[in-house]
Design a protein around this motif. Structure first.
Motif, PDB file in Angstrom:
ATOM      1  N   ARG A 241      -0.802  10.544  -0.263  1.00 12.36           N
ATOM      2  CA  ARG A 241       0.221  11.485  -0.727  1.00 12.36           C
ATOM      3  C   ARG A 241       1.214  10.825  -1.656  1.00 12.36           C
ATOM      4  O   ARG A 241       2.185  11.443  -2.064  1.00 12.36           O
ATOM      5  N   GLU A 242       1.011   9.552  -1.966  1.00  8.62           N
ATOM      6  CA  GLU A 242       2.048   8.829  -2.700  1.00  8.62           C
ATOM      7  C   GLU A 242       1.666   8.605  -4.146  1.00  8.62           C
ATOM      8  O   GLU A 242       0.683   7.938  -4.434  1.00  8.62           O
ATOM      9  N   PRO A 243       2.484   9.122  -5.053  1.00  5.64           N
ATOM     10  CA  PRO A 243       2.172   8.942  -6.472  1.00  5.64           C
ATOM     11  C   PRO A 243       2.128   7.472  -6.882  1.00  5.64           C
ATOM     12  O   PRO A 243       1.364   7.096  -7.768  1.00  5.64           O
ATOM     13  N   GLY A 244       2.925   6.613  -6.217  1.00  2.00           N
ATOM     14  CA  GLY A 244       2.922   5.190  -6.555  1.00  2.00           C
ATOM     15  C   GLY A 244       1.606   4.540  -6.181  1.00  2.00           C
ATOM     16  O   GLY A 244       1.117   3.616  -6.822  1.00  2.00           O
ATOM     17  N   GLU A 245       1.033   5.027  -5.098  1.00  2.00           N
ATOM     18  CA  GLU A 245      -0.232   4.498  -4.599  1.00  2.00           C
ATOM     19  C   GLU A 245      -1.379   4.940  -5.507  1.00  2.00           C
ATOM     20  O   GLU A 245      -2.338   4.220  -5.735  1.00  2.00           O
ATOM     21  N   LEU A 246      -1.268   6.160  -6.002  1.00  2.00           N
ATOM     22  CA  LEU A 246      -2.396   6.757  -6.715  1.00  2.00           C
ATOM     23  C   LEU A 246      -2.424   6.413  -8.198  1.00  2.00           C
ATOM     24  O   LEU A 246      -3.471   6.473  -8.830  1.00  2.00           O
ATOM     25  N   GLY A 247      -1.263   6.088  -8.755  1.00  2.00           N
ATOM     26  CA  GLY A 247      -1.249   5.765 -10.182  1.00  2.00           C
ATOM     27  C   GLY A 247      -1.426   6.987 -11.074  1.00  2.00           C
ATOM     28  O   GLY A 247      -1.796   6.877 -12.235  1.00  2.00           O
ATOM     29  N   MET A 356      -5.681  19.159  -2.197  1.00  2.00           N
ATOM     30  CA  MET A 356      -6.232  17.867  -1.780  1.00  2.00           C
ATOM     31  C   MET A 356      -5.173  16.996  -1.114  1.00  2.00           C
ATOM     32  O   MET A 356      -3.995  17.083  -1.428  1.00  2.00           O
ATOM     33  N   GLY A 357      -5.633  16.206  -0.138  1.00  5.69           N
ATOM     34  CA  GLY A 357      -4.702  15.307   0.550  1.00  5.69           C
ATOM     35  C   GLY A 357      -3.700  16.064   1.420  1.00  5.69           C
ATOM     36  O   GLY A 357      -2.652  15.524   1.775  1.00  5.69           O
ATOM     37  N   GLY A 358      -4.014  17.298   1.800  1.00  4.87           N
ATOM     38  CA  GLY A 358      -3.090  18.121   2.580  1.00  4.87           C
ATOM     39  C   GLY A 358      -2.448  19.154   1.681  1.00  4.87           C
ATOM     40  O   GLY A 358      -1.851  18.791   0.666  1.00  4.87           O
ATOM     41  N   THR A 359      -2.580  20.429   2.033  1.00  7.18           N
ATOM     42  CA  THR A 359      -2.074  21.491   1.155  1.00  7.18           C
ATOM     43  C   THR A 359      -0.549  21.419   1.035  1.00  7.18           C
ATOM     44  O   THR A 359       0.133  20.828   1.880  1.00  7.18           O
ATOM     45  N   SER A 360      -0.033  22.073   0.008  1.00  6.00           N
ATOM     46  CA  SER A 360       1.429  22.122  -0.152  1.00  6.00           C
ATOM     47  C   SER A 360       2.084  22.776   1.057  1.00  6.00           C
ATOM     48  O   SER A 360       3.204  22.408   1.443  1.00  6.00           O
TER      49      SER A 360
END
Lengths: 375, 351
Positions: A241-247, A356-360
């Motif tokens: 769920r982390e934008p830093g992790e996903l790039g 994806m990764g859990g709905t909003s």
């Protein structure tokens, strides 16, 4: 408070920049055609071989043991160069690192990080989406192996994966969250059938379903202890769920740069609404860039991954969908006259981010109950 | 990169929030409490916060945009009815022009509230506005006069004009309308002409401070609203137990958090980046924070239900403050136009 580079960060940036200028493969910013993932694999290898991948992961497994801020610098430079984003593997690396034995880590992390071995994630099932703990795929012990039976769906990259990070029910008689275990299952075996799933933008290679019919996995490939699967899954989804992790910031910035270039080439051809949409997408991407910097800095205090990841996931979703909407706006009528229109595909692809990764909706439940303490 | 507060910044943040919480109006009725108001004004002055952008002696300000924004955020969160951003923006402009600080100084803005008023001639031609004036009514406001490609300061005598006494939209900060015809005086002792770079940096500070104020407003109104949702009962349970209400508040919380990140960057950019970059960072922050604050305040009023639509509910005090902070130095639409001009190229009649 300082957003500037430290000397070591500046040195890294100065080393990265010329390499990127010479090696940018010029891929599209997201999977808008079926070749994308094949070429993304080559990009992974190129980044890894040049020493620019797995920056914050342990050297022992092929990483560089650098602070996570170096990942942000990489993302910024990828975005500035209009290069493809780095492969998003952080959540699998975290899942294996935190829960796997030393033997598991030694066996699987190097290949995962180098890109020599490719992975998919077998969590969701036709009847277990948001209610993940209701999953019905079983893992039954048989000597020193488990036998896997079940049906996984919405499995990204299952067509090219060598391994599946699988969640299966190994203890049918305990409470639903407690009977799950995680495995590294080899994908190349007779008991596994992979079927492509066509996404709404027409892509057939990213998404799949995987049928397990008597597939076998050595018991030593279990990640974590028997019954620890739910905790493993929560580690993975919180990192997912982390934008830093996903790039993904680099991906969004690249798309917006492309839209700006299109408008700049002939400013008079675009309406106020179209120009507003592009400017607003730029604002959103900038917000996410700074948000990632702030989050990573907070982590220097030892703030752990927790429900805050749901805030980041929602912000990231809004950004991706704003960028998608801007692409659609800039494309104008072309988007309905040509189904191969790339902005149309970017827009359609963006709709998946709120699922994806859990709905909003799940993220909002988590924020309301665990952060705002409502309930 | 490390975006955490320094120890001094953390202490300033803590102190400013505490002071604003204690002396700000916690109810609509408290806005009329003159004793409380006077104590707040005195406390803000005595804390030295009105001097944060004064000259240290070498032309640099006493404190950076980050510290200035920390205080703006804290005052916004408690809808503190003491002048702060107005005096700070005046001090910053005077410092850039090399003019001695003046107590209760304030800057006049053109009617769109985006830019400092530019005057031409012996008397003003249009209605202009002094925003966030001190409790002690200033007798003059500063404007700018073009001189070639640069600018000098001018002082407008307010006493000689009929004061436009429109009712105040923002109940926590004073806006003074200055009718056309105000006499324009020279400002003695201006040591430097203002360049367009000076004005870009000055705007960057204005954008950063109004963005920080909006972040504070969002956090303050959400604190009030989340507490209300946990307490207000319907159907025998707290309304905060309903997903429909939870999701509204969760969205608002995310908007506030994202706003905080981008406003933080804008405040850091003020004294660190080149003028155009600093202003672009301010534009991005302001565009995001203005849109977010509008949605967050509207959500708060909705969650308060019928109560939220009455004068007695403090939610509208936050909304009104957000409206002024949004328009001051330009709202989201103005910022998007500005960003387009810089990033997408000019279009006649559009930019």
């Amino acid at each position: 408070m300082d957003f500037r580079d430290s000397p070591a960060e500046a040195e890294f940036r100065a080393r990265l920049r010329p390499w990127l200028a010479a090696n940018n493969p010029g891929l599209p910013s997201s999977s808008t055609d079926d070749e994308y993932w094949a070429r993304q694999a080559e990009w992974h290898t190129a980044l890894y071989d040049a020493g620019f991948f797995g920056l914050s992961w342990p050297t022992r497994y092929g990483g560089h043991d650098l602070p996570t801020v170096f990942d942000v610098i990489l993302d910024e430079e990828l975005a500035a160069a209009g290069a493809p984003p780095r492969p998003s593997l952080g959540y699998l690396v975290q899942g294996i690192s935190r829960h796997g034995s030393d033997a598991i880590k030694d066996r699987f992390l190097p290949g995962l990080i180098s890109g020599q071995e490719r992975w998919c994630q077998g969590f969701s099932e036709p009847d277990a989406g948001s209610d993940l703990a209701a999953l019905r795929t079983t893992g039954t012990i048989d000597g020193d192996e488990y036998v896997i039976n079940g049906h996984k769906i919405w499995t990204s990259y299952s067509d090219v994966a060598d391994w599946c990070f699988l969640l299966a029910r190994t203890e049918p008689d305990v409470a639903k969250h407690k009977g799950l275990s995680a495995f590294a299952v080899p994908m190349h075996q007779p008991g596994i059938e992979q079927r492509p799933l066509r996404m709404i933008n027409g892509i057939t290679t990213e998404f799949g379903q995987v049928l397990f019919d008597g597939a076998r996995v050595p018991a030593q490939n279990m990640i974590g202890a028997p019954g620890e699967g739910w905790r493993v899954a929560m580690t993975i989804v919180s990192h997912e769920r982390e934008p830093g992790e996903l790039g993904y910031v680099a991906r969004y910035a690249k798309t917006v740069k492309g839209l700006e270039k299109t408008v700049r080439a002939d400013p008079g051809a675009f309406s106020t609404e179209q120009r507003d949409a592009v400017a607003w997408a730029h604002v959103q991407v900038e917000m996410l860039r700074r948000h990632v910097c702030r989050r990573l800095s907070e982590r220097l205090d030892g703030v752990e991954h927790g429900p805050g990841g749901s805030i980041d996931k929602l912000l990231m979703t809004w950004v991706e969908q704003t960028v998608g909407a801007a692409a659609l706006a800039v494309s104008g009528s072309r988007s309905v006259l040509d189904a191969d229109d790339e902005p149309l595909k970017v827009y359609l692809y963006s709709r998946a981010q709120s699922v994806m990764g859990g709905t909003s909706q799940i993220q909002k439940n988590i924020i309301a109950t665990r952060i705002l303490k409502l309930g | 990169m490390d975006t955490r507060d320094t120890a001094e910044q953390a202490e300033l943040r803590r102190a400013a929030r505490q002071l604003a919480r204690e002396l700000g109006p916690s109810t609509v009725g408290a806005l009329d409490d003159a004793t409380r108001h006077a104590r707040l004004v005195a406390a803000v002055r005595d804390a030295g916060w009105l001097e944060l952008r004064d000259d240290t002696g070498d032309g640099s300000p006493l404190a950076s945009g980050v510290e200035a924004a920390i205080v703006a955020d804290a005052l916004g969160a408690s809808v503190a009815d003491a002048a702060y951003t107005g005096p700070l923006m005046a001090a910053d402009l005077l410092r850039r022009a090399g003019v001695e600080r003046a107590d209760h100084a304030v800057v006049a803005f053109s009617g769109a509230l985006v830019d400092a008023a530019v005057v031409d001639g012996a008397r003003t031609a249009e209605a202009i506005y002094a925003i966030d004036c001190s409790a002690e009514q200033p007798d003059s406001a500063y404007a700018i006069v073009a001189e070639g490609a640069e600018y000098r300061l001018a002082r407008l005598r307010l006493a000689d004009t009929s004061n436009g006494a429109a009712p105040q939209t923002d109940l926590t900060r004073t806006v003074r309308g200055i009718a056309p015809g105000a006499p324009v005086d020279d400002v003695p002792g201006q040591r430097r002409l203002l360049t367009t770079d000076d004005l870009a940096h000055w705007s960057a500070l204005g954008l950063a401070l109004t963005s920080a104020d909006l972040v504070g407003v969002m956090r303050g109104i959400l604190d009030v609203t989340v507490a209300y949702a946990a307490e207000r009962q319907q159907y025998g349970v707290a309304i905060g137990s309903f997903q429909a209400v939870q999701h509204l508040l969760a969205e608002a919380w995310c908007l506030m958090d994202g706003s905080q990140s981008i406003a933080l960057y804008a405040s850091w950019a003020v004294d660190t980046l080149e003028p155009d970059e600093a202003r672009a960072a301010g534009r991005v922050a302001k565009a995001y924070c203005a849109r977010a604050a509008r949605q967050v305040c509207e959500t708060a009023i909705q969650v308060h239900g019928g109560i939220g639509n009455t004068w007695e509910c403090i939610a509208h005090v936050y909304l009104r403050r957000a409206l002024l902070s949004s328009h001051w130095f330009g709202d989201d639409g103005d910022q998007l136009r500005g960003l387009q001009h810089e990033r997408l190229g000019a279009v006649d009649g559009l930019s």
